[in-house]
Design an enzyme around this catalytic site. Structure first.
Site, mmCIF file in Angstrom:
data_model
loop_
_atom_site.group_PDB
_atom_site.id
_atom_site.type_symbol
_atom_site.label_atom_id
_atom_site.label_comp_id
_atom_site.label_asym_id
_atom_site.label_seq_id
_atom_site.Cartn_x
_atom_site.Cartn_y
_atom_site.Cartn_z
ATOM 1 N N CYS A 194 -18.893 22.211 7.999
ATOM 2 C CA CYS A 194 -18.880 21.087 7.052
ATOM 3 C C CYS A 194 -19.229 21.513 5.624
ATOM 4 O O CYS A 194 -18.503 21.222 4.674
ATOM 5 C CB CYS A 194 -19.788 19.962 7.535
ATOM 6 S SG CYS A 194 -21.558 20.342 7.541
ATOM 7 N N HIS A 201 -24.979 17.026 7.868
ATOM 8 C CA HIS A 201 -23.514 16.986 7.787
ATOM 9 C C HIS A 201 -23.121 16.511 6.401
ATOM 10 O O HIS A 201 -23.835 15.717 5.781
ATOM 11 C CB HIS A 201 -22.925 16.055 8.852
ATOM 12 C CG HIS A 201 -21.428 16.127 8.941
ATOM 13 N ND1 HIS A 201 -20.774 17.161 9.550
ATOM 14 C CD2 HIS A 201 -20.457 15.300 8.456
ATOM 15 C CE1 HIS A 201 -19.460 16.980 9.468
ATOM 16 N NE2 HIS A 201 -19.248 15.852 8.802
ATOM 17 N N HIS A 248 -13.512 16.039 5.796
ATOM 18 C CA HIS A 248 -14.644 16.845 6.265
ATOM 19 C C HIS A 248 -14.224 17.680 7.457
ATOM 20 O O HIS A 248 -13.166 17.470 8.064
ATOM 21 C CB HIS A 248 -15.836 15.947 6.634
ATOM 22 C CG HIS A 248 -15.620 15.099 7.856
ATOM 23 N ND1 HIS A 248 -16.545 14.986 8.864
ATOM 24 C CD2 HIS A 248 -14.564 14.320 8.244
ATOM 25 C CE1 HIS A 248 -16.095 14.166 9.798
ATOM 26 N NE2 HIS A 248 -14.896 13.753 9.458
#
Length: 342
Positions: free
Chosen positions: A258, A306, A318
């Site tokens: 990420c 994240h 993402h």
């Protein structure tokens, strides 16, 4: 049930006793049949999938710790190399200074004797001589300056060597942390794969389709202009990465985790971001979600483990988790902890 084998109670007819026994049996059957709700295959599959998702979340958290330790190790490797280079240059300078003073000593010896003070240049530890003012008094001003310069250079070299030693020790600790976090990530991912493989083929295929398909691979129409030209360039780079695989610890160009995706995307725009999602959340000015513009970084969960990039129209791009490629998802897919404008 033993009470029903005792002699019949007064006033209880045979028909009533049969009714009582039937009701008791029905109650027991209902109780036994309703107890193990988890025995439902669908409930079991759902619980397993939830456990897999939790393991992926824990693996992502460990991945960010790995990224942080690895980034620190890279910085330390560079610092160690610089300290060792400075130490090597310092030693070369000392050798040159000692050689020049040695020529003076040799000339004095050939002319009938060497000033005792110059003997200190042959010593590895001249401080014991130079600390005595009488020694310096015997030298010419030029020789005294040279010797003082040698003394300073030797002290500096000692400091450089100590610094290099400390950096090497810290580097070894950081390498150990990298290995430790790597083992955690791999253990979590191995357990997640084991659980997925334990699912019936239909449930496993459904989970795979859901994870790989995402909620759309078509670029959304940008709602609002990017905050800057570099944000626009970063959005374009992130969109070009859609479909590439999630690879933990990777920051492009063929795979991403990420924070690796957001770091790589902004690097294409000439902007250097930190490696971890926790650090990236502070890499600019934080704004509210209702002020988000394309290019803003959206961090998730309380620990910011994240991160994705807002691209407009309520969407982020993402790298979700292993098995799911870079994709578009709703910005509210999980709790948002911050929005950062780089």
């Amino acid at each position: 049930m033993a009470t029903h084998r005792r002699p019949s109670q007064p006033g209880l007819t045979q028909s009533a006793r049969v009714t009582v026994l039937s009701a008791a049996a029905a109650t027991a059957a209902a109780t036994l049949g309703g107890a193990p709700a988890s025995a439902d295959p669908q409930d079991t599959a759902t619980a397993t999938q939830a456990r897999v998702d939790r393991l992926y979340e824990q693996a992502e958290q460990a991945t960010e710790r790995f990224n942080k330790a690895d980034e620190h190790a890279d910085q330390l490797r560079e610092q160690v190399a610089q300290a060792q280079d400075r130490a090597a240059r310092g030693q070369e300078s000392i050798n040159h200074m000692r050689g020049a003073l040695g020529s003076v000593a040799g000339a004095q010896y050939r002319s009938g004797g060497m000033d005792p003070a110059l003997a200190l240049l042959l010593s590895e530890d001249p401080d014991s001589y130079l600390d005595k003012a009488a020694v310096l008094d015997r030298l010419s001003a030029r020789q005294a300056d040279s010797l003082l310069g040698l003394r300073a250079a030797q002290r500096k070299l000692g400091q450089e060597r100590v610094e290099a030693s400390h950096k090497l020790t810290e580097l070894e600790r950081s390498r150990a942390a990298v290995s430790r976090h790597k083992r955690v990530v791999e253990r979590k991912l191995t357990e997640a794969r084991r659980l997925l493989n334990s699912l019936p083929s239909e449930e496993r295929d459904e989970h795979d389709r859901a994870s790989r398909a995402g909620r759309g691979d078509t670029p959304p129409q940008l709602g609002g202009a990017p905050a800057s030209g570099r944000a626009a360039a970063a959005v374009l780079a992130a969109q070009q990465a859609v479909g590439k695989p999630y690879i933990w610890g990777a920051n492009g160009p063929t795979g991403f985790d990420c924070s690796g995706l957001t770091q790589w995307s902004y690097a294409q725009a000439g902007v250097s971001l930190p490696r971890t999602s926790q650090a990236q959340r502070y890499a600019g000015r934080q704004v509210s979600m209702d002020q988000a513009q394309p290019g803003d970084l959206v961090a998730y969960r309380d620990d910011a483990s994240h991160i994705g990039m807002y691209v407009g129209n309520g969407q982020v791009v993402h790298a979700p988790y292993p098995g799911a490629p870079v994709r578009y998802d709703p910005v509210g897919m999980m709790p948002v902890s911050s929005v950062t404008r780089v």
